[in-house]
Scaffold this motif. Sequence first.
Motif, PDB file in Angstrom:
ATOM      1  N   TYR A 209       0.800  -1.138  -0.010  1.00 12.61           N
ATOM      2  CA  TYR A 209      -0.093  -0.060  -0.146  1.00 12.61           C
ATOM      3  C   TYR A 209       0.927   1.351   0.025  1.00 12.61           C
ATOM      4  O   TYR A 209       0.517   2.278  -0.960  1.00 12.61           O
ATOM      5  N   CYS A 210       2.092   1.306   0.916  1.00 12.96           N
ATOM      6  CA  CYS A 210       2.661   2.429   0.886  1.00 12.96           C
ATOM      7  C   CYS A 210       3.415   2.708  -0.375  1.00 12.96           C
ATOM      8  O   CYS A 210       3.667   3.815  -0.892  1.00 12.96           O
ATOM      9  N   ARG A 211       4.107   1.568  -1.060  1.00 15.56           N
ATOM     10  CA  ARG A 211       4.630   1.699  -2.356  1.00 15.56           C
ATOM     11  C   ARG A 211       3.789   2.433  -3.335  1.00 15.56           C
ATOM     12  O   ARG A 211       4.435   2.982  -4.284  1.00 15.56           O
TER      13      ARG A 211
ATOM     14  N   TRP B  96      12.886  -4.300   0.661  1.00 18.51           N
ATOM     15  CA  TRP B  96      13.536  -3.487  -0.606  1.00 18.51           C
ATOM     16  C   TRP B  96      12.980  -3.712  -1.973  1.00 18.51           C
ATOM     17  O   TRP B  96      13.130  -2.899  -2.838  1.00 18.51           O
ATOM     18  N   PHE B  97      12.588  -4.908  -2.183  1.00 20.87           N
ATOM     19  CA  PHE B  97      12.097  -5.618  -3.541  1.00 20.87           C
ATOM     20  C   PHE B  97      10.530  -6.075  -3.634  1.00 20.87           C
ATOM     21  O   PHE B  97       9.955  -5.834  -4.702  1.00 20.87           O
ATOM     22  N   ASP B  98      10.003  -6.208  -2.575  1.00 23.51           N
ATOM     23  CA  ASP B  98       8.620  -6.717  -2.571  1.00 23.51           C
ATOM     24  C   ASP B  98       7.432  -5.582  -3.276  1.00 23.51           C
ATOM     25  O   ASP B  98       7.428  -4.427  -2.656  1.00 23.51           O
ATOM     26  N   GLY B  99       6.812  -5.848  -4.082  1.00 20.76           N
ATOM     27  CA  GLY B  99       5.885  -4.917  -4.685  1.00 20.76           C
ATOM     28  C   GLY B  99       6.373  -3.948  -5.401  1.00 20.76           C
ATOM     29  O   GLY B  99       5.564  -3.048  -6.041  1.00 20.76           O
ATOM     30  N   VAL B 100       7.704  -3.648  -5.969  1.00 21.33           N
ATOM     31  CA  VAL B 100       8.158  -2.716  -6.648  1.00 21.33           C
ATOM     32  C   VAL B 100       7.729  -2.526  -8.072  1.00 21.33           C
ATOM     33  O   VAL B 100       7.314  -1.765  -8.775  1.00 21.33           O
ATOM     34  N   MET B 101       7.449  -3.899  -8.650  1.00 23.79           N
ATOM     35  CA  MET B 101       6.896  -3.982 -10.151  1.00 23.79           C
ATOM     36  C   MET B 101       5.427  -3.383 -10.113  1.00 23.79           C
ATOM     37  O   MET B 101       4.897  -2.610 -11.090  1.00 23.79           O
ATOM     38  N   GLN B 102       4.649  -3.781  -9.160  1.00 23.40           N
ATOM     39  CA  GLN B 102       3.299  -3.323  -9.072  1.00 23.40           C
ATOM     40  C   GLN B 102       3.345  -1.636  -8.950  1.00 23.40           C
ATOM     41  O   GLN B 102       2.378  -1.213  -9.481  1.00 23.40           O
ATOM     42  N   ALA B 103       4.142  -1.292  -8.006  1.00 24.67           N
ATOM     43  CA  ALA B 103       4.019   0.204  -7.905  1.00 24.67           C
ATOM     44  C   ALA B 103       4.638   0.918  -9.270  1.00 24.67           C
ATOM     45  O   ALA B 103       4.305   2.042  -9.495  1.00 24.67           O
ATOM     46  N   MET B 104       5.603  -0.022  -9.912  1.00 26.22           N
ATOM     47  CA  MET B 104       5.990   0.977 -11.144  1.00 26.22           C
ATOM     48  C   MET B 104       4.841   0.952 -12.098  1.00 26.22           C
ATOM     49  O   MET B 104       4.717   2.119 -12.996  1.00 26.22           O
TER      50      MET B 104
END
Length: 129
Positions: free
Chosen positions: A47-49, A104-112
């Motif tokens: 959610y934060c990302r 560091w890496f969880d959910g980065v692609m969804q946020a992108m």
Amino acid sequence: LFFAWFSGAGPPPHAPAMEPPPEAADVDFSEVFAGDKIAFNNSKLNYCRVFVAILSGCVAGVLGLTGLSGFVAFFATALLLSAGLYVKVGCQPKPFFKTPSDIWFDGVMQAMLSYILFWTLFYDIVHIY
């Protein structure tokens, strides 16, 4: 046979031998996780990302960032968020997440994906129309 076992004559012949419970010093609690708490933490992290990605996508679109500078802005904000959360958990993410790399890496692609959506939307609204 059942009556002999029930009367306390010993365990039945097919029963496995019981092992004594381990002593408190033998149990390693560093690998014990509460699955529901870790899932809750991962949900809040995602959610934060996504929230930060939407905000930074709007800012990048309004500022007119294009190409690689827009992606650098995303990765900079994602790095700032991860670093802030890492400091917030006292530089020890292991009790809060399954692996330390999750912060560091969880959910980065969804946020992108959310970042790109709002980046292009606000760029089009401000600079094209």
